[in-house]
Design a protein around this motif. Sequence first.
Motif, PDB file in Angstrom:
ATOM      1  N   HIS A  22      -4.352  -8.119  -4.535  1.00 46.34           N
ATOM      2  CA  HIS A  22      -3.387  -7.034  -4.316  1.00 46.34           C
ATOM      3  C   HIS A  22      -2.769  -7.146  -2.912  1.00 46.34           C
ATOM      4  O   HIS A  22      -1.556  -7.023  -2.738  1.00 46.34           O
ATOM      5  CB  HIS A  22      -4.073  -5.678  -4.497  1.00 46.34           C
ATOM      6  CG  HIS A  22      -3.210  -4.518  -4.130  1.00 46.34           C
ATOM      7  ND1 HIS A  22      -2.011  -4.228  -4.762  1.00 46.34           N
ATOM      8  CD2 HIS A  22      -3.334  -3.576  -3.158  1.00 46.34           C
ATOM      9  CE1 HIS A  22      -1.458  -3.166  -4.212  1.00 46.34           C
ATOM     10  NE2 HIS A  22      -2.234  -2.750  -3.229  1.00 46.34           N
ATOM     11  N   ALA A  23      -3.620  -7.383  -1.931  1.00 42.12           N
ATOM     12  CA  ALA A  23      -3.124  -7.491  -0.552  1.00 42.12           C
ATOM     13  C   ALA A  23      -2.142  -8.655  -0.415  1.00 42.12           C
ATOM     14  O   ALA A  23      -1.126  -8.548   0.289  1.00 42.12           O
ATOM     15  CB  ALA A  23      -4.304  -7.683   0.404  1.00 42.12           C
ATOM     16  N   LEU A  24      -2.419  -9.748  -1.084  1.00 41.62           N
ATOM     17  CA  LEU A  24      -1.532 -10.921  -1.004  1.00 41.62           C
ATOM     18  C   LEU A  24      -0.181 -10.634  -1.668  1.00 41.62           C
ATOM     19  O   LEU A  24       0.867 -11.085  -1.184  1.00 41.62           O
ATOM     20  CB  LEU A  24      -2.201 -12.133  -1.664  1.00 41.62           C
ATOM     21  CG  LEU A  24      -3.369 -12.747  -0.876  1.00 41.62           C
ATOM     22  CD1 LEU A  24      -4.187 -13.681  -1.771  1.00 41.62           C
ATOM     23  CD2 LEU A  24      -2.865 -13.510   0.351  1.00 41.62           C
ATOM     24  N   MET A  25      -0.207  -9.911  -2.755  1.00 39.01           N
ATOM     25  CA  MET A  25       1.053  -9.550  -3.423  1.00 39.01           C
ATOM     26  C   MET A  25       1.923  -8.701  -2.484  1.00 39.01           C
ATOM     27  O   MET A  25       3.137  -8.887  -2.392  1.00 39.01           O
ATOM     28  CB  MET A  25       0.779  -8.763  -4.711  1.00 39.01           C
ATOM     29  CG  MET A  25       0.120  -9.550  -5.795  1.00 39.01           C
ATOM     30  SD  MET A  25       1.183 -10.843  -6.459  1.00 39.01           S
ATOM     31  CE  MET A  25       1.546 -10.177  -8.058  1.00 39.01           C
ATOM     32  N   VAL A  26       1.277  -7.766  -1.814  1.00 38.37           N
ATOM     33  CA  VAL A  26       2.016  -6.902  -0.881  1.00 38.37           C
ATOM     34  C   VAL A  26       2.648  -7.760   0.220  1.00 38.37           C
ATOM     35  O   VAL A  26       3.822  -7.611   0.564  1.00 38.37           O
ATOM     36  CB  VAL A  26       1.077  -5.823  -0.277  1.00 38.37           C
ATOM     37  CG1 VAL A  26       1.774  -5.070   0.849  1.00 38.37           C
ATOM     38  CG2 VAL A  26       0.596  -4.863  -1.366  1.00 38.37           C
ATOM     39  N   GLU A  27       1.865  -8.688   0.754  1.00 42.87           N
ATOM     40  CA  GLU A  27       2.369  -9.539   1.836  1.00 42.87           C
ATOM     41  C   GLU A  27       3.551 -10.387   1.371  1.00 42.87           C
ATOM     42  O   GLU A  27       4.557 -10.524   2.066  1.00 42.87           O
ATOM     43  CB  GLU A  27       1.226 -10.444   2.332  1.00 42.87           C
ATOM     44  CG  GLU A  27       1.476 -11.067   3.688  1.00 42.87           C
ATOM     45  CD  GLU A  27       1.670 -10.034   4.783  1.00 42.87           C
ATOM     46  OE1 GLU A  27       0.962  -9.015   4.776  1.00 42.87           O
ATOM     47  OE2 GLU A  27       2.549 -10.259   5.651  1.00 42.87           O
ATOM     48  N   CYS A  28       3.409 -10.945   0.188  1.00 42.17           N
ATOM     49  CA  CYS A  28       4.477 -11.798  -0.344  1.00 42.17           C
ATOM     50  C   CYS A  28       5.764 -10.992  -0.542  1.00 42.17           C
ATOM     51  O   CYS A  28       6.857 -11.448  -0.198  1.00 42.17           O
ATOM     52  CB  CYS A  28       4.026 -12.422  -1.666  1.00 42.17           C
ATOM     53  SG  CYS A  28       5.275 -13.496  -2.380  1.00 42.17           S
ATOM     54  N   ALA A  29       5.614  -9.794  -1.078  1.00 40.96           N
ATOM     55  CA  ALA A  29       6.807  -8.972  -1.325  1.00 40.96           C
ATOM     56  C   ALA A  29       7.460  -8.545  -0.014  1.00 40.96           C
ATOM     57  O   ALA A  29       8.679  -8.480   0.089  1.00 40.96           O
ATOM     58  CB  ALA A  29       6.424  -7.759  -2.154  1.00 40.96           C
ATOM     59  N   LYS A  30       6.627  -8.250   0.981  1.00 38.35           N
ATOM     60  CA  LYS A  30       7.199  -7.814   2.270  1.00 38.35           C
ATOM     61  C   LYS A  30       7.931  -8.949   2.962  1.00 38.35           C
ATOM     62  O   LYS A  30       8.964  -8.752   3.582  1.00 38.35           O
ATOM     63  CB  LYS A  30       6.088  -7.274   3.173  1.00 38.35           C
ATOM     64  CG  LYS A  30       5.658  -5.875   2.794  1.00 38.35           C
ATOM     65  CD  LYS A  30       4.668  -5.348   3.802  1.00 38.35           C
ATOM     66  CE  LYS A  30       4.382  -3.887   3.560  1.00 38.35           C
ATOM     67  NZ  LYS A  30       3.237  -3.415   4.338  1.00 38.35           N
ATOM     68  N   GLN A  31       7.355 -10.146   2.876  1.00 36.15           N
ATOM     69  CA  GLN A  31       7.966 -11.256   3.614  1.00 36.15           C
ATOM     70  C   GLN A  31       9.058 -11.965   2.823  1.00 36.15           C
ATOM     71  O   GLN A  31      10.049 -12.406   3.399  1.00 36.15           O
ATOM     72  CB  GLN A  31       6.891 -12.282   3.991  1.00 36.15           C
ATOM     73  CG  GLN A  31       5.959 -11.781   5.075  1.00 36.15           C
ATOM     74  CD  GLN A  31       5.185 -12.906   5.720  1.00 36.15           C
ATOM     75  OE1 GLN A  31       5.659 -14.033   5.822  1.00 36.15           O
ATOM     76  NE2 GLN A  31       3.984 -12.613   6.161  1.00 36.15           N
ATOM     77  N   PHE A  32       8.845 -12.115   1.530  1.00 34.18           N
ATOM     78  CA  PHE A  32       9.782 -12.944   0.743  1.00 34.18           C
ATOM     79  C   PHE A  32      10.413 -12.228  -0.449  1.00 34.18           C
ATOM     80  O   PHE A  32      11.621 -12.287  -0.630  1.00 34.18           O
ATOM     81  CB  PHE A  32       9.058 -14.210   0.233  1.00 34.18           C
ATOM     82  CG  PHE A  32       8.509 -15.067   1.323  1.00 34.18           C
ATOM     83  CD1 PHE A  32       9.353 -15.821   2.137  1.00 34.18           C
ATOM     84  CD2 PHE A  32       7.140 -15.123   1.555  1.00 34.18           C
ATOM     85  CE1 PHE A  32       8.841 -16.612   3.156  1.00 34.18           C
ATOM     86  CE2 PHE A  32       6.623 -15.911   2.568  1.00 34.18           C
ATOM     87  CZ  PHE A  32       7.468 -16.665   3.377  1.00 34.18           C
ATOM     88  N   CYS A  33       9.588 -11.599  -1.265  1.00 35.76           N
ATOM     89  CA  CYS A  33      10.122 -11.049  -2.516  1.00 35.76           C
ATOM     90  C   CYS A  33      10.669  -9.642  -2.299  1.00 35.76           C
ATOM     91  O   CYS A  33      10.225  -8.666  -2.883  1.00 35.76           O
ATOM     92  CB  CYS A  33       9.055 -11.081  -3.611  1.00 35.76           C
ATOM     93  SG  CYS A  33       9.786 -11.205  -5.247  1.00 35.76           S
TER      94      CYS A  33
END
Length: 213
Positions: A184-195
């Motif tokens: 879950h934490a990784l998904m949040v990071e990916c969305a904030k930075q890229f998606c």
Amino acid sequence: MDLNSLYSKLYTHFGPRGWWPGDSSYEHFIGCILAQNTRWDRVVPVIQRMKKKDILAPEKYLQLEHDDLAEILKGSGTYKRKAEYLRTAGAYMLSQGWNGTPGSVTTETQILRDELLKLKGIGPETCDCILLYVLGRPVFVVDAYTIRILSRHGFCTKKAEYEEIQELFHSGLTIEVELFKEYHALMVECAKQFCKPEPRCTDCPLREGNNNP
Ligand code: SF4
């Protein structure tokens, strides 16, 4: 790409996120509720304020009047409503024997989930954050970022229901608390930075062909 390889790509790129931020389960619990519709950097000072006053545990902040607690929560969005949510959910956790450790609550996960969802201000995302990050139950947390990433990669539609997406993770991964926390934490990071709403695919670890496993 399946959900396991998606995880591997994210983990390889971002590394462990160490979620949920905070030094204790009490902080995690308060954070799960205050973070609703509010940026995390606005939640942190409120938790610090509660820490200073030594009222992180529900048995302590429940001694305050609603308005006094609301005053302390100022800055964390709809603070008056959140004071109510915090009081209701805190009282429920105490009724379950919660003492700040995951092992102190023995009620079966589905019963806890059903009961938490009946409380005012506790929707599926907040409920599952509490179950996963506070009580250590293997329940995947779905949020808008997860839906955005998954729908852009064809795992679901943008309008997929919360439980439908959660089931994708529950059936597609090993049921494991630490994996769910990290994922879950990784998904949040990916969305904030890229998606983002306007995706930045070029440098994203989930882009086909980028240097990942
Ligand atoms: S930014 Fe592009 S590659 Fe990355 S997750 Fe979003 S849609 Fe996929």
